[in-house]
Design a protein around this motif. Structure first.
Motif, PDB file in Angstrom:
ATOM      1  N   ILE A 105       5.879  40.876  70.570  1.00 15.09           N
ATOM      2  CA  ILE A 105       5.444  41.985  69.718  1.00 15.09           C
ATOM      3  C   ILE A 105       4.007  42.309  70.104  1.00 15.09           C
ATOM      4  O   ILE A 105       3.146  41.429  70.068  1.00 15.09           O
ATOM      5  N   ALA A 106       3.756  43.570  70.465  1.00 11.15           N
ATOM      6  CA  ALA A 106       2.407  43.998  70.840  1.00 11.15           C
ATOM      7  C   ALA A 106       1.958  45.117  69.909  1.00 11.15           C
ATOM      8  O   ALA A 106       2.678  46.088  69.707  1.00 11.15           O
ATOM      9  N   SER A 107       0.762  44.961  69.345  1.00  6.76           N
ATOM     10  CA  SER A 107       0.211  46.003  68.482  1.00  6.76           C
ATOM     11  C   SER A 107      -1.181  46.359  68.959  1.00  6.76           C
ATOM     12  O   SER A 107      -1.879  45.529  69.546  1.00  6.76           O
ATOM     13  N   ILE A 108      -1.567  47.596  68.726  1.00  6.94           N
ATOM     14  CA  ILE A 108      -2.898  48.059  69.078  1.00  6.94           C
ATOM     15  C   ILE A 108      -3.644  48.415  67.795  1.00  6.94           C
ATOM     16  O   ILE A 108      -3.092  49.072  66.907  1.00  6.94           O
ATOM     17  N   CYS A 109      -4.880  47.949  67.690  1.00  7.38           N
ATOM     18  CA  CYS A 109      -5.796  48.318  66.619  1.00  7.38           C
ATOM     19  C   CYS A 109      -5.182  48.035  65.240  1.00  7.38           C
ATOM     20  O   CYS A 109      -4.742  46.925  64.982  1.00  7.38           O
ATOM     21  N   VAL A 110      -5.143  49.040  64.350  1.00  5.04           N
ATOM     22  CA  VAL A 110      -4.692  48.798  62.974  1.00  5.04           C
ATOM     23  C   VAL A 110      -3.191  48.578  62.829  1.00  5.04           C
ATOM     24  O   VAL A 110      -2.723  48.250  61.741  1.00  5.04           O
ATOM     25  N   ALA A 111      -2.430  48.702  63.913  1.00  4.04           N
ATOM     26  CA  ALA A 111      -1.005  48.355  63.829  1.00  4.04           C
ATOM     27  C   ALA A 111      -0.830  46.883  63.466  1.00  4.04           C
ATOM     28  O   ALA A 111       0.204  46.483  62.936  1.00  4.04           O
ATOM     29  N   ALA A 112      -1.867  46.074  63.714  1.00  2.00           N
ATOM     30  CA  ALA A 112      -1.825  44.662  63.297  1.00  2.00           C
ATOM     31  C   ALA A 112      -1.644  44.542  61.787  1.00  2.00           C
ATOM     32  O   ALA A 112      -1.094  43.546  61.307  1.00  2.00           O
ATOM     33  N   LEU A 113      -2.091  45.536  61.041  1.00  2.00           N
ATOM     34  CA  LEU A 113      -1.925  45.494  59.580  1.00  2.00           C
ATOM     35  C   LEU A 113      -0.452  45.599  59.184  1.00  2.00           C
ATOM     36  O   LEU A 113      -0.043  45.024  58.177  1.00  2.00           O
ATOM     37  N   SER A 114       0.341  46.312  59.973  1.00  2.00           N
ATOM     38  CA  SER A 114       1.791  46.320  59.733  1.00  2.00           C
ATOM     39  C   SER A 114       2.373  44.930  59.936  1.00  2.00           C
ATOM     40  O   SER A 114       3.209  44.477  59.156  1.00  2.00           O
ATOM     41  N   LEU A 115       1.910  44.266  60.999  1.00  3.19           N
ATOM     42  CA  LEU A 115       2.377  42.899  61.250  1.00  3.19           C
ATOM     43  C   LEU A 115       1.966  41.996  60.099  1.00  3.19           C
ATOM     44  O   LEU A 115       2.759  41.176  59.616  1.00  3.19           O
ATOM     45  N   GLY A 116       0.721  42.143  59.644  1.00  2.00           N
ATOM     46  CA  GLY A 116       0.243  41.347  58.518  1.00  2.00           C
ATOM     47  C   GLY A 116       1.035  41.618  57.253  1.00  2.00           C
ATOM     48  O   GLY A 116       1.447  40.684  56.552  1.00  2.00           O
ATOM     49  N   LYS A 117       1.279  42.869  56.978  1.00  2.11           N
ATOM     50  CA  LYS A 117       2.028  43.263  55.772  1.00  2.11           C
ATOM     51  C   LYS A 117       3.455  42.709  55.805  1.00  2.11           C
ATOM     52  O   LYS A 117       4.028  42.356  54.787  1.00  2.11           O
ATOM     53  N   ALA A 126      -5.186  36.464  64.909  1.00  4.90           N
ATOM     54  CA  ALA A 126      -4.969  37.892  65.129  1.00  4.90           C
ATOM     55  C   ALA A 126      -6.283  38.641  65.004  1.00  4.90           C
ATOM     56  O   ALA A 126      -7.295  38.085  64.560  1.00  4.90           O
ATOM     57  N   THR A 127      -6.266  39.904  65.400  1.00  6.00           N
ATOM     58  CA  THR A 127      -7.405  40.786  65.192  1.00  6.00           C
ATOM     59  C   THR A 127      -6.891  42.178  64.875  1.00  6.00           C
ATOM     60  O   THR A 127      -5.701  42.450  64.964  1.00  6.00           O
ATOM     61  N   THR A 128      -7.819  43.046  64.494  1.00  5.89           N
ATOM     62  CA  THR A 128      -7.513  44.450  64.220  1.00  5.89           C
ATOM     63  C   THR A 128      -8.793  45.239  64.412  1.00  5.89           C
ATOM     64  O   THR A 128      -9.782  44.698  64.928  1.00  5.89           O
ATOM     65  N   TYR A 129      -8.800  46.488  64.000  1.00  3.02           N
ATOM     66  CA  TYR A 129      -9.962  47.354  64.222  1.00  3.02           C
ATOM     67  C   TYR A 129     -11.249  46.639  63.831  1.00  3.02           C
ATOM     68  O   TYR A 129     -11.384  46.153  62.710  1.00  3.02           O
ATOM     69  N   ASN A 130     -12.200  46.586  64.790  1.00  3.54           N
ATOM     70  CA  ASN A 130     -13.329  45.672  64.657  1.00  3.54           C
ATOM     71  C   ASN A 130     -14.693  46.336  64.451  1.00  3.54           C
ATOM     72  O   ASN A 130     -15.712  45.652  64.534  1.00  3.54           O
ATOM     73  N   HIS A 131     -14.740  47.619  64.213  1.00  5.70           N
ATOM     74  CA  HIS A 131     -16.049  48.249  64.039  1.00  5.70           C
ATOM     75  C   HIS A 131     -16.735  47.638  62.813  1.00  5.70           C
ATOM     76  O   HIS A 131     -16.085  47.381  61.797  1.00  5.70           O
ATOM     77  N   PRO A 132     -18.055  47.399  62.891  1.00  5.06           N
ATOM     78  CA  PRO A 132     -18.759  46.769  61.757  1.00  5.06           C
ATOM     79  C   PRO A 132     -18.623  47.512  60.431  1.00  5.06           C
ATOM     80  O   PRO A 132     -18.725  46.901  59.366  1.00  5.06           O
ATOM     81  N   SER A 133     -18.357  48.810  60.480  1.00  6.44           N
ATOM     82  CA  SER A 133     -18.227  49.590  59.247  1.00  6.44           C
ATOM     83  C   SER A 133     -16.823  49.528  58.638  1.00  6.44           C
ATOM     84  O   SER A 133     -16.590  50.065  57.563  1.00  6.44           O
ATOM     85  N   SER A 134     -15.912  48.870  59.334  1.00  6.12           N
ATOM     86  CA  SER A 134     -14.502  48.900  58.926  1.00  6.12           C
ATOM     87  C   SER A 134     -14.116  47.770  57.970  1.00  6.12           C
ATOM     88  O   SER A 134     -14.611  46.646  58.090  1.00  6.12           O
ATOM     89  N   ILE A 135     -13.182  48.076  57.082  1.00  4.65           N
ATOM     90  CA  ILE A 135     -12.636  47.077  56.147  1.00  4.65           C
ATOM     91  C   ILE A 135     -11.378  46.408  56.684  1.00  4.65           C
ATOM     92  O   ILE A 135     -10.815  45.528  56.042  1.00  4.65           O
ATOM     93  N   ARG A 136     -10.922  46.809  57.853  1.00  4.96           N
ATOM     94  CA  ARG A 136      -9.597  46.388  58.333  1.00  4.96           C
ATOM     95  C   ARG A 136      -9.495  44.884  58.608  1.00  4.96           C
ATOM     96  O   ARG A 136      -8.460  44.275  58.326  1.00  4.96           O
ATOM     97  N   LYS A 137     -10.543  44.265  59.155  1.00  7.18           N
ATOM     98  CA  LYS A 137     -10.474  42.826  59.415  1.00  7.18           C
ATOM     99  C   LYS A 137     -10.368  42.041  58.111  1.00  7.18           C
ATOM    100  O   LYS A 137      -9.598  41.076  58.021  1.00  7.18           O
TER     101      LYS A 137
END
Length: 194
Positions: A105-117, A126-137
């Motif tokens: 299973i390969a995900s890019i950026c915030v698609a990791a949140l689908s895997l998490g959900k 795992a990782t997800t969108y990593n910009h310092p301003s982001s809440i995604r991690k």
């Protein structure tokens, strides 16, 4: 022939989907010829983040996971309603089925949140969108993942990544899992990657 399911949520980011279509398309015609990519979504027509429309080849309701060898999921934008599909139970169930069968299973950026959900990242790196301003991690951490600061994270059969710029690398990693490093080198060379 190895079949890859490209699972698209409405509001997906087109560039993140196109890296999979291009890498696996190049492999089909110029690499070892062993891959076929099939697009799927919850709706007969999907709108990308930036407002153009695509028609998936099959609907999620018609997916038989046993027919596929791997799953790829691009991320998207909340403002384009990405999470409505990406968190839909039918979408999540496809992810769970691929995981239960041990398929890549390969995900890019915030698609990791689908895997998490879906629950498959519980206790996994795992990782997800990593910009310092982001809440995604922080959101991914709340879903039970051991969030890493790496560009791309591989935990057994699951690939997650930190932003859209990782797209080609994620696609080539998935191609390597399905073919060989030698084949990936050939496809990269033909595509102009040095």
């Amino acid at each position: 022939m190895k079949k890859i399911l490209l699972l698209l949520a409405n509001g997906f980011e087109a560039v993140e989907a196109s890296v999979f279509t291009d890498v696996f398309g190049w492999n089909k015609f110029e690499g070892d010829g062993t891959t076929q990519l099939v697009t799927a979504g919850l709706h007969p027509k999907l709108t990308c983040t930036w407002n153009f429309t695509v028609t998936p080849e099959i609907l999620v309701s018609d997916i038989n996971v046993k027919e596929f060898d791997a799953l790829a999921i691009p991320g998207g934008f909340e403002e384009a309603n990405f999470y409505e599909d990406a968190y839909d139970e039918r979408f999540l169930q496809v992810i769970r089925e691929f995981h239960e069968m041990g398929k890549p299973i390969a995900s890019i950026c915030v698609a990791a949140l689908s895997l998490g959900k879906s629950g498959i990242l519980e206790g996994k790196k795992a990782t997800t969108y990593n910009h310092p301003s982001s809440i995604r991690k922080a959101q991914l951490r709340e879903m039970g993942a051991f969030v890493q600061d790496d560009y791309i994270v591989v935990d057994n059969n699951i690939i997650t990544s930190s932003n859209p710029s990782t797209g080609f690398d994620v696609s080539f990693l998935l191609l390597e899992k399905l073919t060989s490093i030698e084949n990936v080198k050939q496809v990269k060379d033909l595509m102009g990657f040095r």
